[in-house]
Design a protein around this motif. Structure first.
Motif, PDB file in Angstrom:
ATOM      1  N   GLY A  54     -10.029 -17.323   0.760  1.00  0.00           N
ATOM      2  CA  GLY A  54     -10.971 -18.225   1.422  1.00  0.00           C
ATOM      3  C   GLY A  54     -10.565 -18.517   2.858  1.00  0.00           C
ATOM      4  N   ILE A  55      -9.467 -17.921   3.317  1.00  0.00           N
ATOM      5  CA  ILE A  55      -9.079 -18.041   4.731  1.00  0.00           C
ATOM      6  C   ILE A  55      -9.550 -16.752   5.394  1.00  0.00           C
ATOM      7  N   LEU A  56     -10.591 -16.863   6.226  1.00  0.00           N
ATOM      8  CA  LEU A  56     -11.259 -15.649   6.714  1.00  0.00           C
ATOM      9  C   LEU A  56     -10.370 -14.823   7.644  1.00  0.00           C
ATOM     10  N   LEU A  57      -9.667 -15.526   8.538  1.00  0.00           N
ATOM     11  CA  LEU A  57      -8.759 -14.824   9.453  1.00  0.00           C
ATOM     12  C   LEU A  57      -7.351 -15.116   8.971  1.00  0.00           C
ATOM     13  N   HIS A  58      -6.843 -14.296   8.053  1.00  0.00           N
ATOM     14  CA  HIS A  58      -5.554 -14.576   7.417  1.00  0.00           C
ATOM     15  C   HIS A  58      -4.469 -13.811   8.161  1.00  0.00           C
ATOM     16  N   ASN A  60      -1.398 -13.168   7.546  1.00  0.00           N
ATOM     17  CA  ASN A  60      -0.615 -12.198   6.768  1.00  0.00           C
ATOM     18  C   ASN A  60      -1.432 -10.960   6.408  1.00  0.00           C
ATOM     19  N   LEU A  61      -2.745 -11.060   6.554  1.00  0.00           N
ATOM     20  CA  LEU A  61      -3.611  -9.920   6.227  1.00  0.00           C
ATOM     21  C   LEU A  61      -4.197  -9.328   7.507  1.00  0.00           C
ATOM     22  N   GLY A  62      -3.494  -9.512   8.621  1.00  0.00           N
ATOM     23  CA  GLY A  62      -3.928  -8.873   9.876  1.00  0.00           C
ATOM     24  C   GLY A  62      -5.121  -9.548  10.528  1.00  0.00           C
ATOM     25  N   ARG A  63      -5.318 -10.855  10.243  1.00  0.00           N
ATOM     26  CA  ARG A  63      -6.437 -11.604  10.834  1.00  0.00           C
ATOM     27  C   ARG A  63      -7.795 -10.981  10.506  1.00  0.00           C
ATOM     28  N   ALA A  64      -8.618 -10.663  11.546  1.00  0.00           N
ATOM     29  CA  ALA A  64     -10.008 -10.266  11.267  1.00  0.00           C
ATOM     30  C   ALA A  64     -10.053  -8.992  10.417  1.00  0.00           C
ATOM     31  N   LEU A 263     -13.418 -13.262  17.591  1.00  0.00           N
ATOM     32  CA  LEU A 263     -14.120 -12.067  18.055  1.00  0.00           C
ATOM     33  C   LEU A 263     -14.369 -11.117  16.879  1.00  0.00           C
ATOM     34  N   GLY A 264     -13.444 -11.142  15.919  1.00  0.00           N
ATOM     35  CA  GLY A 264     -13.653 -10.335  14.711  1.00  0.00           C
ATOM     36  C   GLY A 264     -13.311  -8.865  14.879  1.00  0.00           C
ATOM     37  N   GLY A 265     -12.521  -8.526  15.905  1.00  0.00           N
ATOM     38  CA  GLY A 265     -12.171  -7.128  16.154  1.00  0.00           C
ATOM     39  C   GLY A 265     -10.723  -6.816  15.818  1.00  0.00           C
ATOM     40  N   ILE A 315     -19.879  -6.947  11.847  1.00  0.00           N
ATOM     41  CA  ILE A 315     -18.574  -7.529  12.164  1.00  0.00           C
ATOM     42  C   ILE A 315     -18.187  -8.320  10.913  1.00  0.00           C
ATOM     43  N   ALA A 316     -17.211  -7.787  10.165  1.00  0.00           N
ATOM     44  CA  ALA A 316     -16.926  -8.353   8.828  1.00  0.00           C
ATOM     45  C   ALA A 316     -16.693  -9.866   8.893  1.00  0.00           C
ATOM     46  N   PHE A 317     -15.984 -10.323   9.930  1.00  0.00           N
ATOM     47  CA  PHE A 317     -15.727 -11.768  10.000  1.00  0.00           C
ATOM     48  C   PHE A 317     -17.033 -12.559  10.035  1.00  0.00           C
TER      49      PHE A 317
END
Ligand SMILES: *Cc1c(COP(=O)(O)O)cnc(C)c1O
Length: 421
Positions: A54-58, A60-64, A263-265, A315-317
């Motif tokens: 539920g954290i969109l820009l995580h 530990n998961l490389g953000r966007a 930005l979601g990139g 843009i997935a985010f």
């Protein structure tokens, strides 16, 4: 050794590393530890995961979250196809950024920290940089404004206090500088926290009227506060985020921001603003060390094209952020129905993450089951990252793309079956 290495095939590691794990275990006198060592190695390899936190820009998961747009083969990174001559690698992203933010010029580097470092090293080496004490912040991952400033060769001039910095504080600091100084005013978005209560800060338009160029480190990379790429009005949770277009029109000489936050990139950093300053930055020898590679540029170009053509779903985010909560609820209920057992649906609050919109949440829906099942979910293929809240494991669907619902369902079925066995 070879037999142990072969027994580790399931880790998916190449033989070379399985042998290394076997050697390490044998050298430590614990051949039986080879699995654990190999599993430890395998856990560090990059692979796709499903983000159900539920954290969109995580972080530990490389953000966007990114698509897989790389075509393989060669690309015209520095070849201008219209002339057949050598071109500049950031020209396409620069064209798009100018159109999207109203900036005179723009360029890209490897991350937001590099963008600020380059801006300060170019405009303020050996010169005073005036910053509010309330903005001498640390962003996650060891980015500390005073340290980046020191590394750039600029001289920090702190003004105001942690909670209040007035225009007069900047004016006084500027008036005390020697006549030959070429000061820069730096405004840093506080990103991952908020100072509330008895506070005051100086708005950008007032700073811009003081004369010296204002560099605004926006961090989050919102291109335009009006979010023209979204179907409805700007979402409420964006309210506190500064945007590139508005910061430039309010007088910032240069804005810097990250590519992989709002930005979601891809991981990248952008500098945009006055042509003369951007060109100076691009000519700095440091630019050569900070410039992005073709993979990043291709991804950044694809992201910016999606904005330009108002394809926010690409843009997935933004696709995740803009999904109506009702749709998430329906997806969760469909999965829960098919899995059955202890799996049920609850309301949830998702977060933007990566220090953007701190304290704001987005209405969401989650699947849950009692107990902590994070490890079991991480061992799925692909791994699923969940969160635990109040003794329950929650899989928040706002950060899961609908294409992955089937995988989530399969993993939950397996978990439920395993618990029953
Ligand atoms: C995130 C952030 C940075 C650092 O950007 P990276 O892309 O992580 O290097 C710098 N300044 C602010 C205000 C930020 O929010």
């Amino acid at each position: 050794m070879d037999a142990i290495a072969r027994s580790l095939a399931e880790t998916g590691l190449p033989h070379l590393l399985r042998v290394a794990a076997a050697r390490e275990a044998v050298a430590a006198g614990a051949a039986g530890d080879a699995d654990r060592i190999a599993a430890g190695m395998a856990g560090h390899f990059l692979r796709p995961v499903i983000n159900a936190t539920g954290i969109l820009l995580h972080t530990n998961l490389g953000r966007a979250p990114l698509g897989e747009r790389s075509q393989g083969g060669a690309a015209n990174v520095e070849l201008d196809l219209s002339t057949g001559r050598r071109g500049q690698r950031t020209t396409s992203v620069s064209l798009l950024l100018r159109a999207l933010t109203g900036a005179e010029a723009a360029t890209a580097v490897n991350n937001g920290a590099a963008a600020l470092l380059l801006a300060l090293a170019t405009l303020a080496r050996g010169e005073p940089v005036v910053v509010s004490r309330g903005e001498l912040v640390e962003i996650g991952g060891g980015f500390r404004v005073p340290e980046v400033l020191a590394a750039s060769g600029a001289r920090l001039v702190e003004v105001g206090t942690t909670n209040k910095t007035r225009l007069s504080d900047y004016e006084r600091a500027l008036s005390e500088l020697p006549a030959e100084a070429k000061p820069v005013l730096l405004k840093v978005h506080q990103s991952n926290y908020r100072i509330v209560g008895f506070t005051e800060s100086t708005p950008l338009p007032e700073l811009a009227r003081l004369g010296p160029p204002v560099v605004a480190d926006l961090g989050s990379g919102l291109l335009d506060a009006e979010t023209p790429w979204l179907p409805g009005p700007p979402p409420r949770w964006l309210a506190g985020e500064p945007a590139a277009r508005q910061s430039l029109s309010e007088g910032a000489a240069l804005v810097t921001f990250s590519g992989d936050k709002l930005l979601g990139g891809p991981q990248a950093g952008v500098l945009a603003g006055a042509a003369e300053l951007v060109e100076q930055c691009a000519r700095n020898p440091l630019y050569r060390a900070l410039r992005p590679g073709g993979l990043v540029l291709a991804e950044l170009q694809a992201t910016l094209l999606a904005y330009a053509e108002r394809r926010y779903e690409d843009i997935a985010f933004w696709r995740m952020a803009a999904t109506p909560a009702l749709q998430l609820r329906q997806r969760a209920e469909a999965i829960a129905d098919r899995v059955g057992g202890p799996v049920a649906v609850c309301d949830s609050r998702a977060e933007v993450g990566a220090g953007s919109s701190p304290g704001e949440t987005i209405e969401s829906a989650a699947l849950f089951l009692p107990g902590d099942h994070r490890d079991a979910l991480l061992s799925q293929r692909p791994p699923i990252v969940a969160r635990v809240e109040g003794g329950r494991t929650l899989l928040d669907l706002r950060s899961v793309l609908p294409e992955d619902d089937g995988t989530v369902e399969g993993a939950l079925k397996q978990l439920v079956a395993g618990a029953g066995a």
